[in-house]
Design an enzyme around this catalytic site. Structure first.
Site: not given
Length: 144
Positions: A29, A37, A32-34
């Protein structure tokens, strides 16, 4: 043939290959968040030159737990069994933070989506990431 970004970085920085199946869902995660974004910001920037504060406002309207949860629910039927498993692992993880403007369930579903994006990124499957995010944005009627 062009290398995917993750493979390219591993090669350029002499990083050994890792078995991503051993990664914790929160590690998946994290990356994955980066990636999510960057995809959203890239879409916005590629639509044309706009004031940075407007870009930021649009990006944060999509890159947040509530919207990521909606996107996750919109793509659920399109996920393979393996992708659903990665999503579940992310959703069922025990994050050490809380969302500012989302319910606990929305936050966990967003973490599941981020884990899935991170997993696909580390597998060098940007095509699948973009396919799922595009579908999720369309199904959720997100305006970028």
């Amino acid at each position: 043939m062009e290398k995917a970004l993750n493979s390219y970085l591993n090669e350029k920085f002499d990083l050994p290959g890792q078995d991503i199946r051993t990664y914790s869902p929160l590690t998946l995660a994290y990356i994955g968040d980066a990636v999510f974004d960057v995809i959203v910001r890239s879409i916005l920037v590629n639509k044309g030159n706009t004031a940075v504060n407007k870009l930021h406002k649009r990006a944060t309207s999509v890159v947040n737990a509530r919207m990521q949860s909606q996107i996750a629910m919109a793509i659920m039927e399109e996920l393979t069994p393996e992708e659903k498993d990665i999503f579940r692992r992310g959703r069922n993880s025990k994050p050490h933070t809380k969302a500012k403007n989302a319910s606990t369930m929305e936050y966990l579903e967003a973490t599941g989506l981020e884990a899935l994006v991170g997993y696909l990124y580390l597998r060098d499957d940007m095509n699948r990431i973009c396919e799922l995010i595009k579908l999720g944005i369309e199904q959720s009627q997100v305006e970028l």
